[in-house]
Design a protein around this motif. Sequence first.
Motif, PDB file in Angstrom:
ATOM      1  N   SER A  72       0.848  -1.183   0.000  1.00  0.00           N
ATOM      2  CA  SER A  72       0.000   0.000   0.000  1.00  0.00           C
ATOM      3  C   SER A  72       0.888   1.239   0.000  1.00  0.00           C
ATOM      4  O   SER A  72       2.070   1.172   0.358  1.00  0.00           O
ATOM      5  N   SER A  73       0.323   2.352  -0.402  1.00  0.00           N
ATOM      6  CA  SER A  73       1.060   3.611  -0.365  1.00  0.00           C
ATOM      7  C   SER A  73       0.164   4.721   0.144  1.00  0.00           C
ATOM      8  O   SER A  73      -1.064   4.671   0.018  1.00  0.00           O
ATOM      9  N   LEU A  74       0.810   5.705   0.739  1.00  0.00           N
ATOM     10  CA  LEU A  74       0.143   6.914   1.228  1.00  0.00           C
ATOM     11  C   LEU A  74       0.836   8.104   0.581  1.00  0.00           C
ATOM     12  O   LEU A  74       2.046   8.271   0.736  1.00  0.00           O
ATOM     13  N   HIS A  75       0.082   8.892  -0.160  1.00  0.00           N
ATOM     14  CA  HIS A  75       0.633  10.072  -0.824  1.00  0.00           C
ATOM     15  C   HIS A  75      -0.002  11.310  -0.215  1.00  0.00           C
ATOM     16  O   HIS A  75      -1.232  11.382  -0.087  1.00  0.00           O
ATOM     17  N   ILE A  76       0.830  12.258   0.193  1.00  0.00           N
ATOM     18  CA  ILE A  76       0.335  13.523   0.732  1.00  0.00           C
ATOM     19  C   ILE A  76       0.701  14.638  -0.232  1.00  0.00           C
ATOM     20  O   ILE A  76       1.885  14.798  -0.594  1.00  0.00           O
ATOM     21  N   THR A  77      -0.279  15.389  -0.631  1.00  0.00           N
ATOM     22  CA  THR A  77      -0.070  16.524  -1.542  1.00  0.00           C
ATOM     23  C   THR A  77       0.009  17.818  -0.737  1.00  0.00           C
ATOM     24  O   THR A  77      -0.788  18.036   0.174  1.00  0.00           O
ATOM     25  N   ALA A  78       0.986  18.645  -1.097  1.00  0.00           N
ATOM     26  CA  ALA A  78       1.144  19.960  -0.446  1.00  0.00           C
ATOM     27  C   ALA A  78       1.138  19.821   1.076  1.00  0.00           C
ATOM     28  O   ALA A  78       0.243  20.348   1.762  1.00  0.00           O
ATOM     29  N   ALA A  79       2.132  19.113   1.591  1.00  0.00           N
ATOM     30  CA  ALA A  79       2.187  18.822   3.025  1.00  0.00           C
ATOM     31  C   ALA A  79       2.177  20.105   3.856  1.00  0.00           C
ATOM     32  O   ALA A  79       2.714  21.148   3.463  1.00  0.00           O
ATOM     33  N   GLN A  80       1.565  19.990   5.029  1.00  0.00           N
ATOM     34  CA  GLN A  80       1.478  21.107   5.967  1.00  0.00           C
ATOM     35  C   GLN A  80       2.075  20.691   7.307  1.00  0.00           C
ATOM     36  O   GLN A  80       2.126  19.489   7.620  1.00  0.00           O
ATOM     37  N   PRO A  81       2.523  21.646   8.112  1.00  0.00           N
ATOM     38  CA  PRO A  81       3.094  21.293   9.428  1.00  0.00           C
ATOM     39  C   PRO A  81       2.167  20.425  10.269  1.00  0.00           C
ATOM     40  O   PRO A  81       2.626  19.586  11.039  1.00  0.00           O
ATOM     41  N   GLY A  82       0.875  20.583  10.111  1.00  0.00           N
ATOM     42  CA  GLY A  82      -0.086  19.764  10.853  1.00  0.00           C
ATOM     43  C   GLY A  82      -0.078  18.304  10.453  1.00  0.00           C
ATOM     44  O   GLY A  82      -0.667  17.466  11.139  1.00  0.00           O
ATOM     45  N   ASP A  83       0.595  17.965   9.342  1.00  0.00           N
ATOM     46  CA  ASP A  83       0.707  16.565   8.917  1.00  0.00           C
ATOM     47  C   ASP A  83       1.829  15.847   9.662  1.00  0.00           C
ATOM     48  O   ASP A  83       1.960  14.615   9.547  1.00  0.00           O
ATOM     49  N   THR A  84       2.629  16.578  10.398  1.00  0.00           N
ATOM     50  CA  THR A  84       3.743  15.989  11.156  1.00  0.00           C
ATOM     51  C   THR A  84       3.229  14.911  12.098  1.00  0.00           C
ATOM     52  O   THR A  84       2.227  15.093  12.784  1.00  0.00           O
ATOM     53  N   GLY A  85       3.921  13.765  12.107  1.00  0.00           N
ATOM     54  CA  GLY A  85       3.521  12.669  12.982  1.00  0.00           C
ATOM     55  C   GLY A  85       4.121  11.367  12.518  1.00  0.00           C
ATOM     56  O   GLY A  85       4.892  11.325  11.558  1.00  0.00           O
ATOM     57  N   LEU A  86       3.756  10.296  13.210  1.00  0.00           N
ATOM     58  CA  LEU A  86       4.209   8.957  12.850  1.00  0.00           C
ATOM     59  C   LEU A  86       3.083   8.264  12.105  1.00  0.00           C
ATOM     60  O   LEU A  86       1.970   8.156  12.622  1.00  0.00           O
ATOM     61  N   TYR A  87       3.374   7.803  10.894  1.00  0.00           N
ATOM     62  CA  TYR A  87       2.379   7.122  10.068  1.00  0.00           C
ATOM     63  C   TYR A  87       2.665   5.627  10.085  1.00  0.00           C
ATOM     64  O   TYR A  87       3.772   5.187   9.774  1.00  0.00           O
TER      65      TYR A  87
END
Lengths: 113, 112
Positions: A72-87
């Motif tokens: 599986s894959s996770l793609h984040i577009t235009a990342a923001q500081p609020g996306d910071t974390g452990l996935y």
Amino acid sequence: TQLLEQSPQFLSIQEGENLTVYCNSSSVFSSLQWYRQEPGEGPVLLVTVVTGGEVKKLKRLTFQFGDARKDSSLHITAAQPGDTGLYLCAGARYGGSQGNLIFGKGTKLSVKP
Amino acid sequence: EAQVTQNPRYLITVTGKKLTVTCSQNMNHEYMSWYRQDPGLGLRQIYYSMNVEVTDKGDVPEGYKVSRKEKRNFPLILESPSPNQTSLYFCASRGVDSREAFFGQGTRLTVV
């Protein structure tokens, strides 16, 4: 034996960049899940993918389940500081106990303003 | 509010002193699990339970015991803690018809 391999292990990017996190296995899974964990908290479910080839979108996050149900894959577009974390990706194996959810080691994402 | 509650949140203890970490869920979930989370090793399952009186070993069960006498509770017991059990522990629950696992807030255990 680590059944679910996540890459990269660490990712540090600037706000506005795109990124992709991968979750791979040699085993087939009946479903795969992605969780996000913030410091001092337990993981929280983002999405579950069930069908091979399935694509799910959650705002700027796009999740894909491989055709063979092994990755599986996770793609984040235009990342923001609020996306910071452990996935974390997690899988429930075919034939295994329904209670036995296996986790990858996680990808630690840092998005700098 | 649906939740998984662990206690205590933080615990410092000495080698060999028996301790119990409690876990309770209010969602009537059948499945409950215990994980430990260590840097570089991720979340590793210690024990899981599919229902009352049904438990099974996960990937790292050595040094731990569990019991499931009631559906809502799933305590983790360390009979003789050792320093290598210093870790962040999470309890999780899941319904039989759901793939989503709900996690507690974690218990940070230090064994000196």
